[in-house]
Design a protein around this motif. Structure first.
Motif, mmCIF file in Angstrom:
data_model
loop_
_atom_site.group_PDB
_atom_site.id
_atom_site.type_symbol
_atom_site.label_atom_id
_atom_site.label_comp_id
_atom_site.label_asym_id
_atom_site.label_seq_id
_atom_site.Cartn_x
_atom_site.Cartn_y
_atom_site.Cartn_z
ATOM 1 N N ARG A 63 -4.166 100.249 -74.006
ATOM 2 C CA ARG A 63 -5.036 101.065 -73.155
ATOM 3 C C ARG A 63 -6.500 100.640 -73.308
ATOM 4 O O ARG A 63 -7.253 100.586 -72.325
ATOM 5 N N GLU A 64 -6.877 100.327 -74.559
ATOM 6 C CA GLU A 64 -8.251 99.877 -74.807
ATOM 7 C C GLU A 64 -8.521 98.557 -74.101
ATOM 8 O O GLU A 64 -9.599 98.355 -73.514
ATOM 9 N N GLN A 65 -7.544 97.664 -74.121
ATOM 10 C CA GLN A 65 -7.707 96.366 -73.444
ATOM 11 C C GLN A 65 -7.819 96.557 -71.931
ATOM 12 O O GLN A 65 -8.670 95.933 -71.275
ATOM 13 N N THR A 66 -6.975 97.406 -71.387
ATOM 14 C CA THR A 66 -7.006 97.667 -69.945
ATOM 15 C C THR A 66 -8.362 98.230 -69.530
ATOM 16 O O THR A 66 -8.940 97.816 -68.521
ATOM 17 N N LYS A 67 -8.849 99.193 -70.336
ATOM 18 C CA LYS A 67 -10.153 99.795 -70.025
ATOM 19 C C LYS A 67 -11.262 98.750 -70.096
ATOM 20 O O LYS A 67 -12.150 98.702 -69.215
ATOM 21 N N GLN A 70 -11.066 96.485 -67.124
ATOM 22 C CA GLN A 70 -11.566 97.173 -65.921
ATOM 23 C C GLN A 70 -13.092 97.209 -65.906
ATOM 24 O O GLN A 70 -13.715 97.034 -64.851
ATOM 25 N N ASP A 71 -13.684 97.427 -67.089
ATOM 26 C CA ASP A 71 -15.150 97.422 -67.170
ATOM 27 C C ASP A 71 -15.703 96.052 -66.786
ATOM 28 O O ASP A 71 -16.738 95.949 -66.094
ATOM 29 N N LEU A 113 -18.826 92.537 -72.661
ATOM 30 C CA LEU A 113 -17.531 93.166 -72.388
ATOM 31 C C LEU A 113 -16.380 92.177 -72.571
ATOM 32 O O LEU A 113 -15.292 92.552 -73.046
ATOM 33 N N GLU A 114 -16.609 90.936 -72.191
ATOM 34 C CA GLU A 114 -15.555 89.929 -72.372
ATOM 35 C C GLU A 114 -15.288 89.677 -73.854
ATOM 36 O O GLU A 114 -14.142 89.403 -74.257
ATOM 37 N N GLU A 115 -16.350 89.762 -74.666
ATOM 38 C CA GLU A 115 -16.178 89.643 -76.114
ATOM 39 C C GLU A 115 -15.314 90.801 -76.634
ATOM 40 O O GLU A 115 -14.450 90.616 -77.501
ATOM 41 N N ILE A 116 -15.573 91.979 -76.093
ATOM 42 C CA ILE A 116 -14.773 93.150 -76.490
ATOM 43 C C ILE A 116 -13.307 92.956 -76.096
ATOM 44 O O ILE A 116 -12.394 93.247 -76.875
ATOM 45 N N VAL A 117 -13.095 92.429 -74.885
ATOM 46 C CA VAL A 117 -11.720 92.176 -74.418
ATOM 47 C C VAL A 117 -11.021 91.206 -75.361
ATOM 48 O O VAL A 117 -9.860 91.421 -75.760
#
Length: 246
Positions: A63-67, A70-71, A113-117
């Motif tokens: 779910r965290e990855q999906t969010k 999406q961001d 955000l891509e780093e977070i992904v």
């Protein structure tokens, strides 16, 4: 109480069969597979709890990855719109300047955000590997449990079959013993830990394993052959045979 010597001898046969039934019941209760299955079930419970926790963590990561993805998409879409407006030139110089600044900011935001992904994806892959490992361990322990259960059930079936055979034989032998003698035997057997009748062998009671003293031996010698004598020490029925040493 009086009973024919042959009936008293048959009482020893009943006692022997009762002892065998006790042994079978104890063996059934004490099968090593019981402890093995209990230990395996404990391991299985712990592993399943760990697996559920790992699966929950993997789901949370998903779910965290999906969010996060999406961001990233929202920022990318916003940047695309701003770039289109900037390329069209249909805006005041001030607005164009603001668009350029916003595109720089969006690019940085998209990179963050891509780093977070990527971080979430790596964490999720690690959790997925842990889930796979735990799943394999659960399957292995379950297979051991199934094998132990199969062995236990087979052993129990074998013991139950033997117990049924001994019980049938016991019924036949007990049926030939006088009712009053059998009633006394059953009462004593309940009181004396499963042994109600014992052989007098070489002047020793095989119920309590105490040798009769001279007075007790003389009393037994003086008793009629059909008299039902009792051990003075344990009060069990004392059955006389040719090996009693009288």
């Amino acid at each position: 109480m009086n009973a024919a010597p042959a009936d008293q001898i048959r009482l020893l046969d009943v006692q022997s069969l009762d002892v065998r039934l006790q042994q079978l019941a104890h063996k059934r209760k004490s099968l090593p597979e019981h402890a093995e299955i209990e230990s395996l079930n404990k391991d299985l419970t712990q592993l399943r709890d760990l697996l559920v926790a790992a699966q929950t963590e993997e789901s949370d990561c998903g779910r965290e990855q999906t969010k996060a993805e999406q961001d990233v998409d929202l920022v990318r879409q916003r940047a695309t719109r701003d770039q289109q407006r900037l390329d069209s030139g249909a805006a005041s110089p001030r607005d164009l300047e603001n668009l350029q600044r916003e595109l720089v900011s969006l690019a940085k935001r998209q990179g963050d955000l891509e780093e977070i992904v990527l971080e979430v994806m790596e964490r999720r892959e690690s959790v997925q590997a842990h889930v796979a490992e735990l799943t394999e361990r659960v399957s292995a322990v379950q297979a051991k449990t199934d094998d132990a259960t199969t062995r236990r059930d087979a052993a129990q079936s074998e013991l139950d079959a033997e117990a049924a055979s001994v019980t049938k034989e016991r019924e036949l032998v007990a049926g030939s013993v006088p009712a009053d003698l059998l009633k006394l035997y059953e009462k004593l057997r309940e009181q004396q830990g499963g042994v109600g009748a014992a052989r007098l062998y070489q002047r020793k009671c095989e119920g309590c394993h105490i040798e009769l003293n001279i007075t007790e031996l003389n009393d037994v010698r003086a008793a009629a052959r059909d008299a039902v004598v009792r051990c003075e020490n344990c009060r069990r029925i004392l059955v006389r045979t040719a090996e009693s040493g009288l």
